[in-house]
Scaffold this motif. Structure first.
Motif, PDB file in Angstrom:
ATOM      1  N   UNK A  82       0.858  -1.194   0.000  1.00  0.00           N
ATOM      2  CA  UNK A  82       0.000   0.000   0.000  1.00  0.00           C
ATOM      3  C   UNK A  82       0.895   1.245   0.000  1.00  0.00           C
ATOM      4  N   UNK A  83       0.427   2.280  -0.669  1.00  0.00           N
ATOM      5  CA  UNK A  83       1.218   3.508  -0.784  1.00  0.00           C
ATOM      6  C   UNK A  83       0.550   4.663  -0.060  1.00  0.00           C
ATOM      7  N   UNK A  84       1.374   5.461   0.612  1.00  0.00           N
ATOM      8  CA  UNK A  84       0.965   6.766   1.125  1.00  0.00           C
ATOM      9  C   UNK A  84       1.527   7.786   0.136  1.00  0.00           C
ATOM     10  N   UNK A  85       0.684   8.707  -0.332  1.00  0.00           N
ATOM     11  CA  UNK A  85       1.101   9.547  -1.451  1.00  0.00           C
ATOM     12  C   UNK A  85       0.447  10.915  -1.342  1.00  0.00           C
ATOM     13  N   UNK A  86       0.963  11.874  -2.085  1.00  0.00           N
ATOM     14  CA  UNK A  86       0.381  13.213  -2.055  1.00  0.00           C
ATOM     15  C   UNK A  86      -0.712  13.316  -3.116  1.00  0.00           C
ATOM     16  N   UNK A  87      -1.608  14.292  -3.015  1.00  0.00           N
ATOM     17  CA  UNK A  87      -2.770  14.363  -3.906  1.00  0.00           C
ATOM     18  C   UNK A  87      -2.422  14.845  -5.315  1.00  0.00           C
ATOM     19  N   UNK A  88      -3.211  14.435  -6.277  1.00  0.00           N
ATOM     20  CA  UNK A  88      -3.038  14.878  -7.661  1.00  0.00           C
ATOM     21  C   UNK A  88      -3.168  16.395  -7.781  1.00  0.00           C
ATOM     22  N   UNK A  89      -3.947  16.993  -6.884  1.00  0.00           N
ATOM     23  CA  UNK A  89      -4.151  18.450  -6.946  1.00  0.00           C
ATOM     24  C   UNK A  89      -2.855  19.221  -6.761  1.00  0.00           C
ATOM     25  N   UNK A  90      -1.819  18.565  -6.259  1.00  0.00           N
ATOM     26  CA  UNK A  90      -0.517  19.233  -6.115  1.00  0.00           C
ATOM     27  C   UNK A  90       0.077  19.568  -7.466  1.00  0.00           C
ATOM     28  N   UNK A  91      -0.317  18.831  -8.495  1.00  0.00           N
ATOM     29  CA  UNK A  91       0.204  19.037  -9.842  1.00  0.00           C
ATOM     30  C   UNK A  91       0.212  17.713 -10.582  1.00  0.00           C
ATOM     31  N   UNK A  92      -0.299  17.719 -11.795  1.00  0.00           N
ATOM     32  CA  UNK A  92      -0.451  16.458 -12.526  1.00  0.00           C
ATOM     33  C   UNK A  92       0.887  15.794 -12.807  1.00  0.00           C
ATOM     34  N   UNK A  93       1.858  16.552 -13.324  1.00  0.00           N
ATOM     35  CA  UNK A  93       3.148  15.946 -13.630  1.00  0.00           C
ATOM     36  C   UNK A  93       3.857  15.502 -12.354  1.00  0.00           C
ATOM     37  N   UNK A  94       3.795  16.318 -11.321  1.00  0.00           N
ATOM     38  CA  UNK A  94       4.429  15.957 -10.045  1.00  0.00           C
ATOM     39  C   UNK A  94       3.818  14.677  -9.489  1.00  0.00           C
ATOM     40  N   UNK A  95       2.524  14.482  -9.719  1.00  0.00           N
ATOM     41  CA  UNK A  95       1.831  13.285  -9.234  1.00  0.00           C
ATOM     42  C   UNK A  95       2.208  12.065 -10.070  1.00  0.00           C
ATOM     43  N   UNK A  96       2.216  12.220 -11.383  1.00  0.00           N
ATOM     44  CA  UNK A  96       2.369  11.079 -12.270  1.00  0.00           C
ATOM     45  C   UNK A  96       3.816  10.633 -12.463  1.00  0.00           C
ATOM     46  N   UNK A  97       4.763  11.555 -12.464  1.00  0.00           N
ATOM     47  CA  UNK A  97       6.141  11.178 -12.806  1.00  0.00           C
ATOM     48  C   UNK A  97       6.682  10.048 -11.924  1.00  0.00           C
TER      49      UNK A  97
END
Length: 304
Positions: free
Chosen positions: A194-209
């Motif tokens: 399981x992953x703890x992660x930051x939200x997509x709203x922080x930035x799409x590229x920052x989320x996806x990379x």
């Protein structure tokens, strides 16, 4: 007639008043004496009062001249100060600068950049605004920010963006994780975690990379918990809620209940970037950009 008074009249008057000699004042001003005398007489005509009493042997200030001397000196000082202020603004040395930045940048390049800037331009009021990459981009678009420090920002045609610094990603595991004692870890080993992660709203590229690291191994992490700050994410990992992937700089705030492991055979890096409006011409912004770019050459900022 007041509008006919020019700054040169004041400079000529002050020189004569301080020298009390037309010849010496003319030499000081690099003028011939007759034109100087003519300009002083013109100033007296404009004012309507004599500023000097003249004899063949001496020159002295009248009562009106003594009073006017203080005013003339004050006016010339103010003009000089205003000129210097305008020049300083033109050079980007005074004013207010609003910079948006991502908090994780404070674990890497930003403290040195901000320190270098305030040392170089102490008269500039530096206003700092911490936020997510997406919010910093919004501030630049809206004009509330003059410059922005992003992490893996989404491309925007209206911006000029340069990479200031790149760093690898690391895996963050609870200290009691079975693989916590390894020196490195393969992304494939986190497939079922399981992953703890930051939200997509922080930035799409920052989320996806970072997620592309795992997609290259045939899976996309299962995110069970989101948090907005790296300190919170690390604490949640330490509490056993999951694992995460993070820029290497977060190791600087890790606690004993987590470990940060380099990812094997991963070339994806996280970029800290400087963003300004395309064609930005304001000197105050350009000076900040110059100092920010210099961070790339400061060896102490490089995290290997």
């Amino acid at each position: 007639m007041d509008q006919d008074v020019e700054l040169r009249h004041l400079r000529y008057f002050v020189a004569v008043a301080e020298e009390l000699h037309f010849g010496r004042a003319a030499l000081r001003l690099h003028l011939a004496q007759p034109p100087l005398s003519q300009q002083i007489r013109k100033l007296e005509e404009i004012l309507g009062y004599a500023l000097f009493t003249r004899t063949s042997r001496s020159v002295a200030l009248t009562t009106a001249g003594e009073a006017f001397l203080q005013s003339a000196r004050r006016t010339l000082r103010n003009v000089q100060r205003d000129l210097e202020e305008a020049r300083s603004i033109g050079r980007g040395e005074v004013g207010s600068l609003h910079v948006g930045f991502i908090g994780s940048g404070m674990l890497a390049t930003l403290p040195a950049i901000f320190r270098a800037y305030i040392e170089a331009y102490p008269l500039v009021t530096l206003r700092l605004h911490e936020s997510f990459t997406a919010k910093v981009i919004d501030g630049l678009k809206e004009g509330t920010l003059d410059a922005g420090i992003l992490r893996d920002g989404d491309p925007v045609d209206a911006f000029d963006v340069i990479t200031l610094f790149s760093e690898p990603f690391v895996a963050v595991l609870p200290a009691n994780h079975p693989r916590a004692r390894q020196k490195t870890i393969s992304p494939a080993h986190l497939r079922d975690e399981p992953f703890v992660y930051y939200p997509r709203s922080a930035g799409t590229r920052a989320f996806e990379k970072p997620l592309t690291i795992f997609e290259a191994h045939g899976f996309r992490p299962h995110i069970v918990q989101e948090a907005s700050h790296w300190l919170t994410i690390l604490r949640l990992v330490g509490a056993g809620l999951g694992v995460t992937v993070a820029p290497a700089c977060v190791a600087g705030i890790s606690s004993p209940d987590v470990v940060c492991l380099p990812l094997r055979d991963v070339k994806v890096v996280s970029n800290i970037e400087l963003a300004c409006l395309a064609g930005e011409s304001r000197p105050i912004v350009q000076r900040f950009a110059q100092i920010a770019r210099s961070a790339r050459n400061i060896a102490e900022l490089v995290i290997s």
